[in-house]
Write a protein that holds these residues in place. Structure first.
Motif, PDB file in Angstrom:
ATOM      1  N   ALA A  45       0.855  -1.185   0.000  1.00 55.48           N
ATOM      2  CA  ALA A  45       0.000   0.000   0.000  1.00 55.48           C
ATOM      3  C   ALA A  45       0.891   1.235   0.000  1.00 55.48           C
ATOM      4  O   ALA A  45       1.786   1.367   0.840  1.00 55.48           O
ATOM      5  N   LYS A  46       0.663   2.121  -0.942  1.00 55.50           N
ATOM      6  CA  LYS A  46       1.493   3.321  -1.078  1.00 55.50           C
ATOM      7  C   LYS A  46       1.513   4.137   0.213  1.00 55.50           C
ATOM      8  O   LYS A  46       2.532   4.769   0.529  1.00 55.50           O
ATOM      9  N   ASN A  47       0.431   4.098   0.989  1.00 51.14           N
ATOM     10  CA  ASN A  47       0.398   4.879   2.224  1.00 51.14           C
ATOM     11  C   ASN A  47       1.436   4.407   3.246  1.00 51.14           C
ATOM     12  O   ASN A  47       1.716   5.117   4.212  1.00 51.14           O
ATOM     13  N   GLU A  88       4.548   4.253   2.654  1.00 53.47           N
ATOM     14  CA  GLU A  88       5.781   4.993   2.400  1.00 53.47           C
ATOM     15  C   GLU A  88       6.024   6.070   3.453  1.00 53.47           C
ATOM     16  O   GLU A  88       7.161   6.499   3.639  1.00 53.47           O
ATOM     17  N   ASP A  89       4.972   6.490   4.145  1.00 52.44           N
ATOM     18  CA  ASP A  89       5.124   7.458   5.231  1.00 52.44           C
ATOM     19  C   ASP A  89       5.614   6.798   6.517  1.00 52.44           C
ATOM     20  O   ASP A  89       6.062   7.491   7.431  1.00 52.44           O
ATOM     21  N   ARG A  90       5.516   5.469   6.599  1.00 54.20           N
ATOM     22  CA  ARG A  90       5.838   4.764   7.846  1.00 54.20           C
ATOM     23  C   ARG A  90       7.058   3.868   7.774  1.00 54.20           C
ATOM     24  O   ARG A  90       7.651   3.550   8.800  1.00 54.20           O
ATOM     25  N   ASP A 125      -1.939   2.637  -5.042  1.00 54.92           N
ATOM     26  CA  ASP A 125      -2.753   3.717  -4.479  1.00 54.92           C
ATOM     27  C   ASP A 125      -4.159   3.221  -4.158  1.00 54.92           C
ATOM     28  O   ASP A 125      -4.743   3.606  -3.150  1.00 54.92           O
ATOM     29  N   ASP A 161      -6.312  -1.027   5.959  1.00 55.14           N
ATOM     30  CA  ASP A 161      -5.935   0.253   5.380  1.00 55.14           C
ATOM     31  C   ASP A 161      -4.563   0.173   4.725  1.00 55.14           C
ATOM     32  O   ASP A 161      -4.084   1.150   4.171  1.00 55.14           O
ATOM     33  N   SER A 162      -3.926  -1.021   4.819  1.00 49.58           N
ATOM     34  CA  SER A 162      -2.624  -1.214   4.192  1.00 49.58           C
ATOM     35  C   SER A 162      -2.354  -2.715   4.041  1.00 49.58           C
ATOM     36  O   SER A 162      -3.034  -3.540   4.630  1.00 49.58           O
TER      37      SER A 162
END
Length: 114
Positions: free
Chosen positions: A9-11, A13-15, A48, A57-58
């Motif tokens: 999950a692209k999200n 990349e923040d973690r 995305d 969510d991921s």
């Protein structure tokens, strides 16, 4: 020759550091003793748009593609090693999975260095 494709999950990349994830997964493949490090092709692909179950969510999913010739025990150990590696990066990630697939040598083509 083996291919390790990590989908995520692209999200995330923040973690997490995707570069570290790729490097660690490559090392897990090499540490299996089944492949020389220079033969392993590892890459990561972000998504995305996805649905990862009811509460997802991921996700992180790895697909390992191999030519035939490894027995069940070797494939299971390889899957487990890569899975354990992914889990080190998956704090709070509800969906982590690994699949080992055998490629048909008759339909697999590759170009080797000159």
């Amino acid at each position: 020759m083996p291919h390790l494709v990590i989908e995520y999950a692209k999200n995330l990349e923040d973690r997490i550091s995707v570069a570290a994830l790729v490097s660690s997964a490559q090392e897990a493949m090499h540490s299996s003793g089944l492949f020389a490090s220079h033969t392993i092709k590892t890459r990561a692909k972000p998504y995305d748009q996805f649905i990862a179950g009811e509460h997802g969510d991921s996700f992180i999913h790895a697909e390992i593609r191999l030519l035939a010739g490894r027995n069940n025990r070797e494939r299971e150990a390889l899957s487990s090693a890569v899975f354990n590696c992914l889990c080190q990066f998956a704090d709070g990630v509800p969906a982590v999975s690994v699949e080992v697939r055998e490629m048909d040598p008759g339909s697999y083509s590759k170009r080797v260095p000159f």
